[in-house]
Write an enzyme that holds these catalytic residues in place. Structure first.
Site, PDB file in Angstrom:
ATOM      1  N   ASP A  34      -6.541  -4.269   4.296  1.00  0.00           N
ATOM      2  CA  ASP A  34      -5.343  -3.891   5.046  1.00  0.00           C
ATOM      3  C   ASP A  34      -4.669  -5.150   5.586  1.00  0.00           C
ATOM      4  O   ASP A  34      -5.337  -6.073   6.066  1.00  0.00           O
ATOM      5  CB  ASP A  34      -5.719  -2.959   6.206  1.00  0.00           C
ATOM      6  CG  ASP A  34      -4.502  -2.241   6.762  1.00  0.00           C
ATOM      7  OD1 ASP A  34      -4.391  -1.024   6.569  1.00  0.00           O
ATOM      8  OD2 ASP A  34      -3.654  -2.912   7.401  1.00  0.00           O
ATOM      9  N   ILE A  35      -3.341  -5.174   5.526  1.00  0.00           N
ATOM     10  CA  ILE A  35      -2.576  -6.356   5.967  1.00  0.00           C
ATOM     11  C   ILE A  35      -2.633  -6.520   7.491  1.00  0.00           C
ATOM     12  O   ILE A  35      -2.454  -7.630   8.006  1.00  0.00           O
ATOM     13  CB  ILE A  35      -1.108  -6.221   5.475  1.00  0.00           C
ATOM     14  CG1 ILE A  35      -0.432  -7.570   5.372  1.00  0.00           C
ATOM     15  CG2 ILE A  35      -0.305  -5.268   6.340  1.00  0.00           C
ATOM     16  CD1 ILE A  35       0.887  -7.533   4.620  1.00  0.00           C
ATOM     17  N   ASN A  56      -4.851   9.792   6.914  1.00  0.00           N
ATOM     18  CA  ASN A  56      -3.773  10.211   7.808  1.00  0.00           C
ATOM     19  C   ASN A  56      -2.751  11.018   7.013  1.00  0.00           C
ATOM     20  O   ASN A  56      -2.375  10.633   5.911  1.00  0.00           O
ATOM     21  CB  ASN A  56      -3.077   8.983   8.412  1.00  0.00           C
ATOM     22  CG  ASN A  56      -3.989   8.193   9.333  1.00  0.00           C
ATOM     23  OD1 ASN A  56      -4.865   8.761   9.982  1.00  0.00           O
ATOM     24  ND2 ASN A  56      -3.810   6.886   9.387  1.00  0.00           N
ATOM     25  N   GLU A 108       2.039   6.107   7.739  1.00  0.00           N
ATOM     26  CA  GLU A 108       3.228   5.239   7.654  1.00  0.00           C
ATOM     27  C   GLU A 108       3.640   4.988   6.210  1.00  0.00           C
ATOM     28  O   GLU A 108       4.810   4.800   5.916  1.00  0.00           O
ATOM     29  CB  GLU A 108       2.949   3.897   8.337  1.00  0.00           C
ATOM     30  CG  GLU A 108       2.899   4.021   9.853  1.00  0.00           C
ATOM     31  CD  GLU A 108       2.469   2.731  10.532  1.00  0.00           C
ATOM     32  OE1 GLU A 108       2.224   1.734   9.828  1.00  0.00           O
ATOM     33  OE2 GLU A 108       2.368   2.750  11.766  1.00  0.00           O
ATOM     34  N   HIS A 155      -3.810   7.382   0.889  1.00  0.00           N
ATOM     35  CA  HIS A 155      -4.755   6.269   0.955  1.00  0.00           C
ATOM     36  C   HIS A 155      -5.873   6.609   1.930  1.00  0.00           C
ATOM     37  O   HIS A 155      -5.662   7.305   2.923  1.00  0.00           O
ATOM     38  CB  HIS A 155      -4.049   4.972   1.388  1.00  0.00           C
ATOM     39  CG  HIS A 155      -3.203   5.120   2.605  1.00  0.00           C
ATOM     40  ND1 HIS A 155      -1.928   5.630   2.572  1.00  0.00           N
ATOM     41  CD2 HIS A 155      -3.453   4.856   3.913  1.00  0.00           C
ATOM     42  CE1 HIS A 155      -1.429   5.668   3.794  1.00  0.00           C
ATOM     43  NE2 HIS A 155      -2.340   5.208   4.636  1.00  0.00           N
ATOM     44  N   HIS A 199      -8.584   4.997   4.495  1.00  0.00           N
ATOM     45  CA  HIS A 199      -8.936   3.797   5.268  1.00  0.00           C
ATOM     46  C   HIS A 199     -10.455   3.716   5.363  1.00  0.00           C
ATOM     47  O   HIS A 199     -11.109   4.696   5.746  1.00  0.00           O
ATOM     48  CB  HIS A 199      -8.408   3.886   6.698  1.00  0.00           C
ATOM     49  CG  HIS A 199      -6.920   3.908   6.848  1.00  0.00           C
ATOM     50  ND1 HIS A 199      -6.188   2.806   7.221  1.00  0.00           N
ATOM     51  CD2 HIS A 199      -6.017   4.908   6.685  1.00  0.00           C
ATOM     52  CE1 HIS A 199      -4.907   3.126   7.302  1.00  0.00           C
ATOM     53  NE2 HIS A 199      -4.776   4.399   6.984  1.00  0.00           N
TER      54      HIS A 199
HETATM   55  P1  5GP Z   1      -1.111   4.696   7.382  1.00  0.00           P
HETATM   56  O1  5GP Z   1      -0.609   4.441   8.773  1.00  0.00           O
HETATM   57  O2  5GP Z   1       0.008   5.115   6.456  1.00  0.00           O
HETATM   58  O3  5GP Z   1      -2.283   5.635   7.324  1.00  0.00           O
HETATM   59  O4  5GP Z   1      -1.701   3.320   6.872  1.00  0.00           O
HETATM   60  C1  5GP Z   1      -0.970   2.381   6.165  1.00  0.00           C
HETATM   61  C2  5GP Z   1      -1.749   1.096   6.215  1.00  0.00           C
HETATM   62  O5  5GP Z   1      -1.246   0.214   5.218  1.00  0.00           O
HETATM   63  C3  5GP Z   1      -1.601   0.374   7.553  1.00  0.00           C
HETATM   64  O6  5GP Z   1      -2.898   0.172   8.104  1.00  0.00           O
HETATM   65  C4  5GP Z   1      -0.911  -0.934   7.195  1.00  0.00           C
HETATM   66  O7  5GP Z   1      -1.379  -2.027   7.955  1.00  0.00           O
HETATM   67  C5  5GP Z   1      -1.224  -1.085   5.721  1.00  0.00           C
HETATM   68  N1  5GP Z   1      -0.200  -1.790   4.961  1.00  0.00           N
HETATM   69  C6  5GP Z   1       1.137  -1.579   5.032  1.00  0.00           C
HETATM   70  N2  5GP Z   1       1.794  -2.377   4.169  1.00  0.00           N
HETATM   71  C7  5GP Z   1       0.848  -3.112   3.537  1.00  0.00           C
HETATM   72  C8  5GP Z   1       0.903  -4.136   2.539  1.00  0.00           C
HETATM   73  O8  5GP Z   1       1.968  -4.519   2.045  1.00  0.00           O
HETATM   74  N3  5GP Z   1      -0.279  -4.673   2.149  1.00  0.00           N
HETATM   75  C9  5GP Z   1      -1.477  -4.258   2.657  1.00  0.00           C
HETATM   76  N4  5GP Z   1      -2.562  -4.871   2.200  1.00  0.00           N
HETATM   77  N5  5GP Z   1      -1.563  -3.313   3.602  1.00  0.00           N
HETATM   78  C10 5GP Z   1      -0.428  -2.741   4.036  1.00  0.00           C
END
Ligand code: 5GP
Ligand code: ZN
Length: 114
Positions: free
Chosen positions: A30-31, A87, A95, A100, A102
Site C-alpha cells: 500500500d502506498i 471495504n 476509496e 481489493h 487489505h
Molecule cells: P480503500 O480505502 O479503497 O479500501 O483502500 C485503497 C488503498 O489503496 C488505500 O489504502 C490507499 O493507500 C491505497 N492506494 C491508493 N492509490 C494507490 C497507488 O497508486 N498505489 C498503491 N500501492 N496503493 C494505493
C-alpha cells in the site's frame, strides 16, 4: 477500466513492484501504509465493489483470501496474527473502486475498527 488506478497497476501501466502475481491476482505494498505490513491484493479483473461480485466469481474471491493468507505466512512480523479487510462503498471506507483485500499487521490491531 481505463481510468482505474488498480487496473493500471495490474497491467503494468503504473509501474509497481509485485509481492505476488499470477494470471488472476496481483499483490503490492500500500502506498500509504496503516500498519508495519500493509499489502493490497487485487483481482486483475475490474470489479468495482463487493456488491458487483457475481456467483461465477466465487472462486476468484476465495483465491484473493487464499493468496492473502499465503503472503501473510511469509512475514515473520505476522506470525502472531494479522487482519484481512474488505471495504465496500462509501460507508465501508472504500476509496478505490476496484475490489481489493487489505493485509494488515505487524502491530496489535484495534477492535472495533474505526
Ligand atoms: P480503500 O480505502 O479503497 O479500501 O483502500 C485503497 C488503498 O489503496 C488505500 O489504502 C490507499 O493507500 C491505497 N492506494 C491508493 N492509490 C494507490 C497507488 O497508486 N498505489 C498503491 N500501492 N496503493 C494505493
Ligand atoms: Zn480496475
Amino acid at each position: 477500466m481505463s481510468d482505474c488506478i488498480f487496473c493500471k497497476i495490474a497491467t503494468g501501466e503504473i509501474k509497481t513492484e509485485f509481492i505476488y502475481e499470477d494470471k488472476d491476482i496481483v499483490a503490492f505494498k500500500d502506498i500509504n501504509p496503516q500498519a508495519p505490513v500493509h499489502i493490497i491484493i487485487i483481482p486483475r479483473k475490474h470489479i468495482p465493489t463487493l456488491n458487483d461480485l457475481q456467483p461465477q466469481e466465487n472462486e476468484l474471491a476465495g483465491k484473493m483470501i487464499t493468496i492473502g493468507i499465503k503472503i501473510a505466512k511469509k512475514y515473520k512480523e505476522l506470525e502472531n496474527g494479522y487482519r484481512l479487510v474488505l471495504n465496500c462503498k462509501k460507508n465501508g471506507g472504500q476509496e478505490i473502486f476496484h475490489i481489493h483485500l487489505h493485509l494488515l499487521g505487524g502491530r496489535r490491531m484495534q477492535w472495533p475498527p474505526g
